[in-house]
Design a protein around this motif. Structure first.
Motif, short mmCIF file in Angstrom:
data_model
loop_
_atom_site.label_atom_id
_atom_site.label_comp_id
_atom_site.label_asym_id
_atom_site.label_seq_id
_atom_site.Cartn_x
_atom_site.Cartn_y
_atom_site.Cartn_z
N ALA A 22 12.49 2.00 4.05
CA ALA A 22 12.44 2.35 2.63
C ALA A 22 12.31 1.10 1.77
N ASP A 23 13.03 0.04 2.11
CA ASP A 23 12.87 -1.23 1.38
C ASP A 23 11.44 -1.74 1.53
N THR A 24 10.89 -1.62 2.74
CA THR A 24 9.52 -2.05 2.97
C THR A 24 8.55 -1.25 2.12
N ALA A 25 8.76 0.06 2.06
CA ALA A 25 7.89 0.90 1.25
C ALA A 25 7.99 0.54 -0.22
N LYS A 26 9.19 0.30 -0.70
CA LYS A 26 9.35 -0.07 -2.11
C LYS A 26 8.71 -1.41 -2.41
N GLY A 27 8.84 -2.35 -1.46
CA GLY A 27 8.19 -3.64 -1.65
C GLY A 27 6.68 -3.51 -1.75
N ALA A 28 6.10 -2.69 -0.86
CA ALA A 28 4.66 -2.46 -0.92
C ALA A 28 4.27 -1.79 -2.22
N CYS A 29 5.07 -0.81 -2.67
CA CYS A 29 4.76 -0.10 -3.91
C CYS A 29 4.78 -1.02 -5.12
N LEU A 32 1.72 -3.12 -5.18
CA LEU A 32 0.55 -2.34 -5.60
C LEU A 32 0.59 -2.04 -7.10
N VAL A 33 1.77 -1.84 -7.65
CA VAL A 33 1.88 -1.63 -9.10
C VAL A 33 1.42 -2.87 -9.86
N VAL A 34 1.90 -4.04 -9.43
CA VAL A 34 1.50 -5.28 -10.09
C VAL A 34 0.01 -5.51 -9.92
N LEU A 54 -18.26 -7.12 -7.54
CA LEU A 54 -16.94 -7.18 -6.93
C LEU A 54 -15.83 -6.64 -7.84
N PRO A 55 -15.87 -6.90 -9.15
CA PRO A 55 -14.82 -6.33 -10.01
C PRO A 55 -14.73 -4.81 -9.90
N GLY A 56 -15.88 -4.15 -9.83
CA GLY A 56 -15.86 -2.70 -9.68
C GLY A 56 -15.22 -2.27 -8.36
N ALA A 57 -15.41 -3.09 -7.31
CA ALA A 57 -14.80 -2.77 -6.02
C ALA A 57 -13.28 -2.86 -6.09
N TRP A 58 -12.78 -3.88 -6.79
CA TRP A 58 -11.32 -4.00 -6.97
C TRP A 58 -10.79 -2.81 -7.76
N GLY A 59 -11.51 -2.41 -8.78
CA GLY A 59 -11.08 -1.25 -9.56
C GLY A 59 -11.07 0.02 -8.75
N THR A 60 -12.11 0.21 -7.92
CA THR A 60 -12.18 1.39 -7.07
C THR A 60 -11.04 1.42 -6.06
N LEU A 61 -10.72 0.26 -5.49
CA LEU A 61 -9.60 0.17 -4.55
C LEU A 61 -8.30 0.61 -5.23
N GLY A 62 -8.08 0.11 -6.44
CA GLY A 62 -6.87 0.49 -7.16
C GLY A 62 -6.79 1.98 -7.43
N GLU A 63 -7.92 2.58 -7.74
CA GLU A 63 -7.95 4.02 -8.01
C GLU A 63 -7.64 4.84 -6.76
N GLN A 64 -8.06 4.36 -5.59
CA GLN A 64 -7.78 5.09 -4.35
C GLN A 64 -6.29 5.08 -4.01
N LEU A 65 -5.56 4.15 -4.57
CA LEU A 65 -4.14 4.06 -4.28
C LEU A 65 -3.28 4.77 -5.33
N LEU A 66 -3.92 5.36 -6.34
CA LEU A 66 -3.16 6.08 -7.37
C LEU A 66 -2.30 7.21 -6.80
N PRO A 67 -2.79 8.02 -5.85
CA PRO A 67 -1.93 9.08 -5.32
C PRO A 67 -0.81 8.57 -4.42
#
Length: 396
Positions: A22-29, A32-34, A54-67
């Motif tokens: 759980a600590d590991t999951a929170k650290g990863a979360c 990802l928030v930052v 490349l900026p669009g790729a970073w944005g797309t990656l972030g969007e895939q992690l929203l859920p």
């Protein structure tokens, strides 16, 4: 015999150890928030002029992690809220509800002041007394996680006698209609509405989630990853992000993958160790990172925008990861400095002064120790107050 306020020594000694997954999951979360805020509020605001997407790729990656990010965060928060929810209203009101509301209000005021110095930074801020009042009450700011935790504790505590199926169904409907755009969601109300179901799922299904994490296998990790990737691809291909229930379903698959991945990563000291260490310090990172990012944006935006071709290629590739690491490090440094200056009240609800009694100093001291033991044993906070491990449950 154990009383309502003073647990026996045996209870304190037998407190459940922290769950490393759980600590590991929170650290990863929190990473990802930052990273998401770095990408959206700084990286994509840079003037990139070399024609490589490349900026669009970073944005797309972030969007895939929203859920994944906040649903997993709130699920873990719910898992370790069960102890606090089993306590009396008075105990829960102070140790959880009042604490989170206090932290939200205190840091909202700090953010309002600091972010006013960076008016071009792309984040919502109160620019009037009325707007500040709105953020304090009905439209939470980017600190909405703290606001949501206080509200979720009230809801879970108030509805504990209502059949769980009824409560979960209502929360699921709220999440689904919000994701479908049916409800107005100014500010960060959308996150508030959508994630209650994950918090309640953590509360109600704690044994199932813990057993899932404890029995994780490599095969399950692969299968859960492909299930998450397939769900994301199907949602994108069908344009179903706004279909009622689809985002919720993808979020549930994401949480299953997140718990599985965290459980596996926690077995790796090289990766799980640092993530778990961050997972015990999510509160200072969460509340401090936005002003730090805003100030770094003020300093770095023009120099990065004016780099030459080679410099911009390197920045497009590495800038979000490097800046995220720098922001997290600065947050932890600032937290350490503030604690050294005696500002622990920025990370914990200040204790009210105890009234003197005629029982004598020895008895008063004994009562204080008993009270402290009760607070430690029953703790189910979801954000770390000062970065120190608790003897019992996990915080986020």
């Amino acid at each position: 015999m154990r009383t309502e306020h003073t647990p026996s020594a045996a209870v304190v000694t037998a407190a459940k150890p922290r769950a490393l997954w759980a600590d590991t999951a929170k650290g990863a979360c929190i990473v990802l928030v930052v990273l998401w805020h770095v990408v959206m509020k700084d990286y994509l605001q840079v003037d990139w002029h070399i024609g490589i997407p490349l900026p669009g790729a970073w944005g797309t990656l972030g969007e895939q992690l929203l859920p994944l990010r906040m649903p997993l965060f709130f699920t873990i928060s719910g898992v370790f809220a069960t102890t606090a929810l089993a306590r009396t209203w008075r105990q829960t009101a102070r140790s959880r509800i009042a604490k989170f509301l206090y932290l939200y209000a205190a840091w909202l005021l700090i953010h309002t002041v600091l972010l006013s110095a960076v008016p071009d930074f792309a984040t919502a801020r109160a620019d009037s007394a009325l707007a500040l009042l709105e953020q304090l009450t009905i439209t939470p700011s980017n600190l909405w996680y703290l606001y949501a935790l206080a509200a979720y504790f009230v809801i879970a505590k108030a509805l504990h006698r209502v059949p769980r199926a009824v409560v979960l169904t209502a929360a699921a409907i709220l999440s689904a209609v919000t994701a479908a755009g049916v409800l107005a969601t100014p500010g960060d109300r959308g996150g508030l509405y959508q994630n209650l179901v994950f918090f309640l799922a953590g509360v109600y299904f704690r044994p199932v989630i813990e057993r899932w994490a404890e029995t994780v296998t490599s095969r399950r990790l692969v299968l859960s990853f492909f299930a998450y990737a397939t769900a994301l691809a199907a949602m994108a291909a069908a344009g179903a992000q706004r279909w009622p229930g689809v985002w919720l379903a993808v979020g549930l698959v994401a949480v299953a993958f997140g718990v599985t991945a965290a459980a596996r990563l926690s077995r790796s000291p090289a990766i799980g160790g640092p993530l778990a260490a961050l997972g015990r310090r999510t509160l200072p990172i969460y509340v401090i990172h936005m002003p730090v990012l805003a100030l770094l944006h003020l300093v770095l935006h023009d120099p990065i925008s004016n780099l030459g071709f080679t410099g911009q290629i390197i920045a497009e590739l590495c800038y979000p990861a490097v800046l995220s690491a720098a922001v997290i490090a600065l947050c932890l440094l600032i937290h350490w400095v503030l604690l050294g200056l005696g500002a622990s009240w920025l990370f914990e609800l200040p204790r009210l002064p105890r009234r003197r009694s005629g029982a004598g100093p020895a008895v008063a001291r004994s009562a204080q120790i008993a009270s402290t033991g009760s607070e430690a044993t029953s703790s189910a906070s979801t954000v770390p107050e000062s970065g120190r491990p608790e003897p019992s449950d996990v915080r986020s």
